[in-house]
Structures are given as structure tokens and as C-alpha cells.
Write an enzyme that holds these catalytic residues in place. Structure first.
Site, PDB file in Angstrom:
ATOM      1  N   CYS A  72       0.831  -1.213   0.000  1.00  0.00           N
ATOM      2  CA  CYS A  72       0.000   0.000   0.000  1.00  0.00           C
ATOM      3  C   CYS A  72       0.865   1.264   0.000  1.00  0.00           C
ATOM      4  CB  CYS A  72      -0.964   0.004   1.172  1.00  0.00           C
ATOM      5  SG  CYS A  72      -0.212  -0.278   2.786  1.00  0.00           S
TER       6      CYS A  72
ATOM      7  N   HIS B 195      -2.738   0.668   7.307  1.00  0.00           N
ATOM      8  CA  HIS B 195      -2.886   0.898   5.868  1.00  0.00           C
ATOM      9  C   HIS B 195      -2.344   2.276   5.506  1.00  0.00           C
ATOM     10  CE1 HIS B 195      -4.362  -0.135   1.997  1.00  0.00           C
ATOM     11  NE2 HIS B 195      -5.273   0.828   1.933  1.00  0.00           N
TER      12      HIS B 195
ATOM     13  N   ASP C 222      -8.378   4.686  -1.686  1.00  0.00           N
ATOM     14  CA  ASP C 222      -7.807   3.445  -1.139  1.00  0.00           C
ATOM     15  C   ASP C 222      -7.145   2.632  -2.253  1.00  0.00           C
ATOM     16  OD1 ASP C 222      -7.343   0.932   0.019  1.00  0.00           O
ATOM     17  OD2 ASP C 222      -9.049   1.164   1.366  1.00  0.00           O
TER      18      ASP C 222
END
Ligand code: CA
Length: 246
Positions: free
Chosen positions: A75, A188, A206
Site C-alpha cells: 500500500c 494501511h 484506497d
């Protein structure tokens, strides 16, 4: 009786296998359901919040560079690739696109300075902390400010991020605990693209696009998710501000 028993067992097993395949198929092809505190960007309400936003300067460049993270621990790399391409920072060369240059999650570590900070193997195994995110960005000609949530008030967080979202040529990466905003589940990293002043919500693009759509999250909830301590660093999570070096 025994024969009938085995037949029934086979039937039950077959039904269970079919059921598993169906649920597996759903899990592979659909994002997870959103908790009710989040607003799906891909909805009438979600798009309206962007249209009414007065801090959405970063949405367009980021949306042009929006990528899906290459692995479940990438991520941070995917988020940096989006920001570095949005800032038009001189990029490495991915052989697939030669002679053109662009940051990709494959060529991101084709840089000795970057690999000195953190190897791709470690990122593959455990992702990265907020400070490592800042250090990796700083191997490029950008100015980086790393803010741990524990060092700021929520008003300072809101003010700094909104101000950035109103300006071109600089960006915000958020590091937060998903569980604290009702998502599954661990730490995250993703870019923040806009702020809606009426609802006090931030739009997160995201990068795990296989798992969740972009969402509008309440500033207070995102703040709580940034205040969560990262067990690897022992520090609170937070956000990074990035701009080109002048
Ligand atoms: Ca900005």
C-alpha cells in the site's frame, strides 16, 4: 444403511464444495461491504460530496495516477508511486515501458538510495512504518513532512491537511488503522484526495482497490485511526505531506 450413509455424506460434501466455490468467487470479485459510518465515493452521495468540496485540488492529479497495490503489503509503495507521478518527479525506467519513464511498483526500488532505506523484500513481508514512508520519499527531490498523530491536535491535523488539499503540486498520504474506521483490519497507507467542509469528511483513494472503494471518512474517525500505535515502530500513525523541492 452404510451405503446410504456414504451416499448422503458424498452429497453433503459436494454441496459444501459448491458452496465454498460460490463464496470464494464472490470474495474474489467483489469489494467488502462498507460499514455504515463510511460513504462510498461511487454513490450519488459520494460524488455530491466531491462536487461540493472546497478542498479538492489533489483529486484530479491523483485520480489520473490511481493504481491498485501490487501485493497486500505494498500500500505504501502504490501510494508513493501515485504521488511521485502526480508531482512529475524524474522517474526510473520500467523495461515494460522503455524508453518512457514512469514510477511503477516494479521499478520503485530500482534506486540504490531507496533500497538502502528499505528493501523490497522487507516491504513485501511487513509493509512499512510512517517514518519509513517519509524516508523512502526523501530519496527523491521532494520535501517531506512526517506528522505522527500523537504530536498534533485534531484541529492542527485538519487544518494542515485541508490547506494542502486546497493547493496544487503537493499531496497528503495517510497512515491509519483500518479497524478504527470499521474496515478490515490492520495498518494501511493511501492518499487523501479531498475534504468536504459540510460533513467534515476526507476522501481516501484506497489503493487496495480489490478490497474497498474510495471512501469519505469523518475527520474525527480518521484522526482516531491515525492515533493508533503501530506495533512495529511503537509510535502513533499519522500522515505525510509531500511537495517538489524548490
Ligand atoms: Ca495539495
Amino acid at each position: 444403511m452404510v451405503f446410504r450413509g456414504i451416499g448422503s455424506l458424498r452429497f453433503l460434501l459436494r454441496a459444501a464444495i459448491v458452496g465454498l466455490c460460490l463464496s470464494g468467487g464472490n470474495a474474489l470479485t467483489q469489494t467488502l461491504p462498507l460499514p455504515s459510518n463510511l460513504i462510498n465515493f461511487n454513490s450519488r452521495e459520494g460524488s455530491q460530496l466531491l462536487l461540493e468540496s472546497n478542498a479538492r485540488e489533489d483529486y484530479w492529479p491523483l485520480s489520473i495516477q490511481f493504481v491498485t497495490q501490487n501485493s497486500q503489503s505494498f500500500c505504501g509503495v502504490a501510494s508513493m508511486v501515485m504521488v511521485l507521478n502526480s508531482l512529475a518527479i524524474p522517474a526510473p525506467q520500467d523495461p515494460r515501458y522503455s524508453p518512457y519513464r514512469v514510477f511503477t511498483q516494479e521499478d520503485f526500488f530500482n534506486n540504490e538510495q531507496t533500497r538502502k532505506v528499505l528493501s523490497p523484500d522487507i516491504v513485501m513481508r511487513q509493509g512499512m512504518t510512517l517514518d519509513q514512508l517519509g524516508q523512502l520519499l526523501a530519496t527523491h527531490p521532494v520535501d517531506v513532512q512526517v506528522h505522527h498523530a500523537g504530536d498534533l491536535t485534531i484541529n492542527e491535523f485538519r487544518q494542515r491537511v485541508v490547506e494542502n488539499l486546497q493547493q496544487p503540486n503537493n499531496f497528503v498520504l495517510a497512515n491509519y488503522l483500518r479497524k478504527a474506521i470499521g474496515e478490515e483490519k490492520g495498518g494501511h497507507i493511501s492518499p487523501i484526495a479531498a475534504y468536504n467542509q459540510q460533513t467534515d469528511r476526507f476522501l481516501i483513494l484506497d489503493v487496495s482497490r480489490y478490497k474497498y472503494p474510495p471512501v469519505w471518512v469523518k475527520a474525527t474517525e480518521l484522526w482516531q485511526a491515525m492515533l493508533a500505535v503501530d506495533s512495529v515502530s511503537g509510535k502513533t500513525r499519522g500522515f505525510v505531506l509531500v511537495k517538489r523541492k524548490e
